[in-house]
Scaffold this motif. Structure first.
Motif, PDB file in Angstrom:
ATOM      1  N   MET A   1     -36.636 -47.219  -7.519  1.00  0.00           N
ATOM      2  CA  MET A   1     -36.365 -48.374  -8.280  1.00  0.00           C
ATOM      3  C   MET A   1     -35.509 -48.021  -9.654  1.00  0.00           C
ATOM      4  SD  MET A   1     -38.392 -51.789  -9.233  1.00  0.00           S
ATOM      5  CE  MET A   1     -38.398 -51.898  -7.258  1.00  0.00           C
ATOM      6  N   SER A   2     -34.488 -48.239  -9.826  1.00  0.00           N
ATOM      7  CA  SER A   2     -33.782 -47.924 -11.119  1.00  0.00           C
ATOM      8  C   SER A   2     -34.043 -48.981 -12.163  1.00  0.00           C
ATOM      9  CB  SER A   2     -32.078 -47.755 -10.975  1.00  0.00           C
ATOM     10  OG  SER A   2     -31.676 -48.888 -10.430  1.00  0.00           O
ATOM     11  N   VAL A  50     -44.583 -39.193 -11.486  1.00  0.00           N
ATOM     12  CA  VAL A  50     -43.360 -38.468 -12.497  1.00  0.00           C
ATOM     13  C   VAL A  50     -42.599 -37.447 -12.039  1.00  0.00           C
ATOM     14  CG1 VAL A  50     -45.106 -36.849 -13.422  1.00  0.00           C
ATOM     15  CG2 VAL A  50     -43.391 -38.142 -15.119  1.00  0.00           C
ATOM     16  N   VAL A  51     -43.066 -36.672 -11.001  1.00  0.00           N
ATOM     17  CA  VAL A  51     -42.400 -35.637 -10.492  1.00  0.00           C
ATOM     18  C   VAL A  51     -41.263 -36.004  -9.542  1.00  0.00           C
ATOM     19  CG1 VAL A  51     -42.547 -33.332  -9.506  1.00  0.00           C
ATOM     20  CG2 VAL A  51     -44.580 -34.065 -10.969  1.00  0.00           C
ATOM     21  N   LYS A  52     -40.210 -35.447  -9.394  1.00  0.00           N
ATOM     22  CA  LYS A  52     -39.249 -36.108  -8.667  1.00  0.00           C
ATOM     23  C   LYS A  52     -39.215 -35.560  -7.314  1.00  0.00           C
ATOM     24  CE  LYS A  52     -35.811 -37.649 -11.841  1.00  0.00           C
ATOM     25  NZ  LYS A  52     -34.533 -37.386 -12.424  1.00  0.00           N
ATOM     26  N   SER A  53     -39.460 -34.029  -7.258  1.00  0.00           N
ATOM     27  CA  SER A  53     -39.614 -33.454  -5.930  1.00  0.00           C
ATOM     28  C   SER A  53     -40.656 -34.023  -5.153  1.00  0.00           C
ATOM     29  CB  SER A  53     -39.650 -31.834  -6.058  1.00  0.00           C
ATOM     30  OG  SER A  53     -40.786 -31.618  -6.863  1.00  0.00           O
ATOM     31  N   VAL A  54     -41.859 -34.392  -5.921  1.00  0.00           N
ATOM     32  CA  VAL A  54     -42.990 -34.899  -5.004  1.00  0.00           C
ATOM     33  C   VAL A  54     -42.780 -36.287  -4.503  1.00  0.00           C
ATOM     34  CG1 VAL A  54     -45.627 -35.534  -5.165  1.00  0.00           C
ATOM     35  CG2 VAL A  54     -44.618 -33.373  -6.476  1.00  0.00           C
ATOM     36  N   ILE A  55     -42.089 -37.241  -5.226  1.00  0.00           N
ATOM     37  CA  ILE A  55     -42.012 -38.532  -4.686  1.00  0.00           C
ATOM     38  C   ILE A  55     -41.090 -38.639  -3.771  1.00  0.00           C
ATOM     39  CG2 ILE A  55     -39.928 -39.095  -6.349  1.00  0.00           C
ATOM     40  CD1 ILE A  55     -41.472 -42.045  -6.764  1.00  0.00           C
ATOM     41  N   VAL A  56     -40.144 -37.686  -3.512  1.00  0.00           N
ATOM     42  CA  VAL A  56     -39.352 -37.639  -2.237  1.00  0.00           C
ATOM     43  C   VAL A  56     -40.197 -37.532  -1.060  1.00  0.00           C
ATOM     44  CG1 VAL A  56     -37.797 -36.175  -0.909  1.00  0.00           C
ATOM     45  CG2 VAL A  56     -37.615 -36.474  -3.381  1.00  0.00           C
ATOM     46  N   THR A  57     -41.576 -37.008  -0.832  1.00  0.00           N
ATOM     47  CA  THR A  57     -42.368 -37.072   0.201  1.00  0.00           C
ATOM     48  C   THR A  57     -43.155 -38.414   0.332  1.00  0.00           C
ATOM     49  OG1 THR A  57     -42.665 -34.776  -0.105  1.00  0.00           O
ATOM     50  CG2 THR A  57     -44.531 -35.944   1.048  1.00  0.00           C
ATOM     51  N   THR A  58     -43.228 -39.040  -0.885  1.00  0.00           N
ATOM     52  CA  THR A  58     -43.948 -40.193  -1.116  1.00  0.00           C
ATOM     53  C   THR A  58     -42.999 -41.298  -0.468  1.00  0.00           C
ATOM     54  OG1 THR A  58     -45.190 -39.400  -2.932  1.00  0.00           O
ATOM     55  CG2 THR A  58     -44.951 -42.061  -2.494  1.00  0.00           C
ATOM     56  N   ILE A  59     -41.692 -41.179  -0.482  1.00  0.00           N
ATOM     57  CA  ILE A  59     -41.057 -42.362  -0.109  1.00  0.00           C
ATOM     58  C   ILE A  59     -40.728 -42.130   1.460  1.00  0.00           C
ATOM     59  CG2 ILE A  59     -38.505 -42.616   0.363  1.00  0.00           C
ATOM     60  CD1 ILE A  59     -37.899 -41.823  -2.843  1.00  0.00           C
ATOM     61  N   ASP A  60     -41.006 -40.785   1.888  1.00  0.00           N
ATOM     62  CA  ASP A  60     -40.891 -40.706   3.313  1.00  0.00           C
ATOM     63  C   ASP A  60     -41.968 -41.197   4.046  1.00  0.00           C
ATOM     64  OD1 ASP A  60     -38.613 -39.283   3.316  1.00  0.00           O
ATOM     65  OD2 ASP A  60     -39.384 -37.238   3.229  1.00  0.00           O
ATOM     66  N   ARG A  71     -44.048 -50.496  -3.505  1.00  0.00           N
ATOM     67  CA  ARG A  71     -43.017 -49.944  -4.309  1.00  0.00           C
ATOM     68  C   ARG A  71     -43.458 -48.719  -5.050  1.00  0.00           C
ATOM     69  NH1 ARG A  71     -41.928 -53.816  -1.604  1.00  0.00           N
ATOM     70  NH2 ARG A  71     -40.390 -55.514  -2.043  1.00  0.00           N
ATOM     71  N   LEU A  72     -42.259 -47.883  -5.027  1.00  0.00           N
ATOM     72  CA  LEU A  72     -42.373 -46.524  -5.749  1.00  0.00           C
ATOM     73  C   LEU A  72     -41.473 -46.540  -6.973  1.00  0.00           C
ATOM     74  CD1 LEU A  72     -42.337 -44.455  -2.605  1.00  0.00           C
ATOM     75  CD2 LEU A  72     -44.250 -45.131  -3.652  1.00  0.00           C
ATOM     76  N   LEU A  73     -42.235 -45.952  -7.943  1.00  0.00           N
ATOM     77  CA  LEU A  73     -41.510 -45.745  -9.403  1.00  0.00           C
ATOM     78  C   LEU A  73     -41.515 -44.011  -9.818  1.00  0.00           C
ATOM     79  CD1 LEU A  73     -42.875 -48.607 -11.424  1.00  0.00           C
ATOM     80  CD2 LEU A  73     -40.636 -48.497 -10.381  1.00  0.00           C
ATOM     81  N   ASN A  74     -40.548 -43.739 -10.159  1.00  0.00           N
ATOM     82  CA  ASN A  74     -40.516 -42.126 -10.554  1.00  0.00           C
ATOM     83  C   ASN A  74     -40.304 -42.332 -12.136  1.00  0.00           C
ATOM     84  OD1 ASN A  74     -38.100 -39.788 -10.788  1.00  0.00           O
ATOM     85  ND2 ASN A  74     -40.234 -39.452 -10.673  1.00  0.00           N
ATOM     86  N   GLU A  75     -41.481 -42.485 -12.715  1.00  0.00           N
ATOM     87  CA  GLU A  75     -41.587 -42.935 -14.267  1.00  0.00           C
ATOM     88  C   GLU A  75     -42.983 -42.117 -14.708  1.00  0.00           C
ATOM     89  OE1 GLU A  75     -39.694 -44.740 -16.069  1.00  0.00           O
ATOM     90  OE2 GLU A  75     -38.376 -45.305 -14.370  1.00  0.00           O
ATOM     91  N   ASN A  76     -42.888 -42.224 -16.053  1.00  0.00           N
ATOM     92  CA  ASN A  76     -44.018 -41.631 -16.613  1.00  0.00           C
ATOM     93  C   ASN A  76     -45.097 -42.460 -17.016  1.00  0.00           C
ATOM     94  OD1 ASN A  76     -45.701 -40.043 -18.795  1.00  0.00           O
ATOM     95  ND2 ASN A  76     -44.101 -38.743 -18.971  1.00  0.00           N
ATOM     96  N   ALA A  77     -46.425 -42.115 -16.796  1.00  0.00           N
ATOM     97  CA  ALA A  77     -47.392 -43.357 -17.181  1.00  0.00           C
ATOM     98  C   ALA A  77     -47.523 -43.674 -18.661  1.00  0.00           C
ATOM     99  CB  ALA A  77     -48.873 -42.580 -16.789  1.00  0.00           C
TER     100      ALA A  77
END
Length: 192
Positions: A1-2, A50-60, A71-77
């Motif tokens: 989500m942007s 926060v880690v982009k390479s990890v959230i890809v697996t989460t998306i899958d 919903r998923l967010l690639n953000e910092n706490a």
């Protein structure tokens, strides 16, 4: 989500319902958030990683689960209070967070007072923080931090799996450490 800050105060609209919203900070590979969404279909879940390479697996994992309540967010706490409005979140999960064991890194721990201040802002009255870890030092630090911050500690478990809690959804780390015979610690704290 942007640009998730545009949704601040409107997360119920994003989910298209008024169900409680639970937040997992540090979703890792997504096993927990996908499992929780499956087990609790009447709760909305937001996974933050926060880690982009990890959230890809989460998306899958989320796609595989075919759940509409995630919903998923690639953000910092550190930015949570810019993304969620006051009282918008019912529960926060901190699962196997980096313990940052060196004293000079204390401010990076997700149970440090500056993070607890952000959590308190976005949590509803009586909102909960649920911490699970295999790290005894982080667990003890977190209990002290929660108490000093004025949270009410509702549960302390020094061996979560001995409780045989049917609602416990395991993370990838939890499975790994349990297989090695390490105890899993859990604490549930409530905003006063």
């Amino acid at each position: 989500m942007s640009n998730p800050s545009e949704n601040k105060g409107n997360w119920s609209d994003i989910f298209k319902n008024e169900a409680p919203i639970h937040l997992e900070i540090g979703s890792g590979k997504g096993q927990f958030v996908a499992g929780m969404a499956q087990q609790f279909p009447d709760v909305n879940f937001v996974g933050v990683e926060v880690v982009k390479s990890v959230i890809v697996t989460t998306i899958d994992k989320v796609r595989e689960s075919e759940r509409e309540n995630i919903r998923l967010l690639n953000e910092n706490a550190e930015d949570l209070d810019e993304i969620f409005a006051s009282g918008e979140i019912s529960a926060i999960y901190l699962n196997f967070s980096d313990p940052w064991p060196k004293n000079r890194h204390e401010k990076r721990r997700l149970t440090y007072k500056s993070f607890l201040e952000k959590y308190k802002k976005i949590l509803k009255d009586d909102g909960k923080i649920i911490l699970k870890t295999d790290n005894r030092g982080l667990f003890e630090y977190s209990l002290a931090s929660f108490s000093q911050f004025g949270l009410i500690i509702e549960e302390v478990s020094l061996d979560l799996h001995a409780l045989d809690d049917p609602t416990n959804v395991q993370t990838e780390y939890e499975e790994k450490f349990s297989k090695k015979g390490q105890p899993i610690y859990r604490c549930i704290a409530r905003v006063n």
